[in-house]
Write an enzyme that holds these catalytic residues in place. Structure first.
Site, short mmCIF file in Angstrom:
data_model
loop_
_atom_site.label_atom_id
_atom_site.label_comp_id
_atom_site.label_asym_id
_atom_site.label_seq_id
_atom_site.Cartn_x
_atom_site.Cartn_y
_atom_site.Cartn_z
N LYS A 54 0.84 -1.21 0.00
CA LYS A 54 0.00 0.00 0.00
C LYS A 54 0.87 1.25 0.00
O LYS A 54 0.62 2.21 -0.73
CB LYS A 54 -0.93 -0.01 1.23
CG LYS A 54 -2.06 -1.03 1.12
CD LYS A 54 -2.84 -1.22 2.41
CE LYS A 54 -3.87 -2.33 2.26
NZ LYS A 54 -4.62 -2.65 3.48
N GLN A 98 -4.36 -1.35 9.84
CA GLN A 98 -4.36 -2.67 9.23
C GLN A 98 -4.94 -3.70 10.22
O GLN A 98 -4.52 -3.78 11.37
CB GLN A 98 -2.92 -3.05 8.82
CG GLN A 98 -2.81 -4.33 8.01
CD GLN A 98 -3.47 -4.27 6.64
OE1 GLN A 98 -3.55 -3.22 6.01
NE2 GLN A 98 -3.98 -5.40 6.17
N ASP A 121 -10.95 3.22 4.47
CA ASP A 121 -11.29 1.79 4.39
C ASP A 121 -12.81 1.56 4.32
O ASP A 121 -13.27 0.48 3.99
CB ASP A 121 -10.77 1.06 5.64
CG ASP A 121 -9.45 0.36 5.43
OD1 ASP A 121 -9.21 -0.16 4.33
OD2 ASP A 121 -8.65 0.32 6.40
N1 GUN Z 1 -7.01 -6.53 6.55
C1 GUN Z 1 -7.39 -7.28 5.48
N2 GUN Z 1 -7.92 -6.48 4.52
C2 GUN Z 1 -7.86 -5.22 5.00
C3 GUN Z 1 -8.24 -3.96 4.44
O1 GUN Z 1 -8.77 -3.83 3.33
N3 GUN Z 1 -8.01 -2.89 5.24
C4 GUN Z 1 -7.44 -2.99 6.48
N4 GUN Z 1 -7.28 -1.87 7.20
N5 GUN Z 1 -7.10 -4.15 7.01
C5 GUN Z 1 -7.29 -5.25 6.27
#
Ligand code: GUN
Length: 291
Positions: A54, A98, A121
């Site tokens: 990311k 995350q 998100d």
């Molecule tokens: N863990 C697995 N997928 C995601 C996501 O799309 N965003 C976040 N913040 N954590 C995750």
């Protein structure tokens, strides 16, 4: 005829180029670039990879990113204090914590603490509610990546049977909302589809998946979907990313390509699109908050 490969990697590259051009033009006009604060707690290896990817994508598009990497034994108070600080920072247009978080931290309390304006998100209940009601602030990243793959490959969804396998808050539930909704100018990712949400407790999962014109497994079970579970000619959008013996595979067995008309590869399908949608949300948030 073998299935068409729906290349999410190439699509994401195009989207990143569009985003980079918009960021560059903001900066050339004297405005600040979008900024994403990424919070990682602990040393979950998969989370570390996701976060690295990311941030790399942010770099490629001119979006600033900051990594707050906290130890696995971080207290909830410390994390909530950090989120309050990030909420108040005018350089931060997106906050991403995350998941999963270590067991001593209440995930819901953390999500609730993120300012909905910078919740790129789309995990905050206000943003989930807005999505449910058909006037989203942001679209959730992985579901939006799936919808973009369909739309940009001219795969119609209106009036067609979509079967999602998996009911998670991150993918299954919000994707069902998006695909069932009527598209409107304020909600262009509405799919107008007939949506079934199945999961692994279904007594006869194959009977459900075989109904699908568009089948979307999102459960994290390697190769759960076998060719006999796919209607001939169906489109398979594979959200699963599983590591098996050091190699990545999806929730669909690769042999479904012998039955389906189009499939997303793993890796290189939905994964890169999830990241592209995160960048898009961060830019959108910056444009809204900063002009
Ligand atoms: N863990 C697995 N997928 C995601 C996501 O799309 N965003 C976040 N913040 N954590 C995750």
């Amino acid at each position: 005829m073998p299935a068409i490969r729906l290349d999410g990697k190439a699509l994401a590259e195009n989207l990143r180029a569009e985003i980079a051009a918009k960021v560059a033009s903001r900066v050339a006009g004297g405005q600040q670039p979008p900024g994403l604060a990424v919070v990682l707690v602990g040393d979950n290896p998969a989370s570390q990879v996701y976060v690295r990817n990311k941030r790399k994508a942010c770099d490629q598009t001119g979006i600033r990113s900051w990594l707050h990497h906290l130890p696995a034994d971080t207290s909830q108070r410390t994390l909530l204090d950090l989120i309050a600080e990030l909420n108040a920072n005018p350089e931060v247009h997106g906050i991403l914590v995350q998941l999963p978080l270590p067991h001593q931290i209440d995930e819901k309390a953390v999500i609730d603490a993120i300012d909905p304006d910078v919740d790129v998100d789309t995990f905050h209940p206000e943003n989930v509610g807005r999505l449910m009601a058909g006037h989203p602030r942001f679209y959730p990243c992985t579901p939006h990546g799936c919808v973009q793959i369909l739309q940009r490959n001219n795969i119609p969804t209106a009036g067609r049977e979509v079967v999602i396998v998996g009911r998670s808050n991150i993918v299954g539930k919000p994707l069902a909302l998006m695909l069932m909704q009527k598209p409107t100018p304020n909600n262009p990712a509405g799919g107008d589809a007939i949506v079934t949400v199945a999961h692994t407790r279904a007594p006869d999962l194959a009977a459900l998946t075989r109904r699908a014109d568009i089948l979307i497994p999102a459960v994290g079970v390697p190769r759960l979907i076998t060719p006999d579970m796919v209607k001939p000619g169906a489109v398979v959008i594979d959200v699963g990313i599983n590591s098996v013996g050091g190699k990545l595979c999806g929730d669909a067995d690769e042999r479904v390509a012998e039955v389906a008309s189009a499939v997303t590869p793993v890796p290189g399908g939905v994964g890169p699109m999830t990241i592209a949608m995160l960048l898009s949300n961060t830019l959108q948030s910056c444009e809204r908050l900063d002009g």
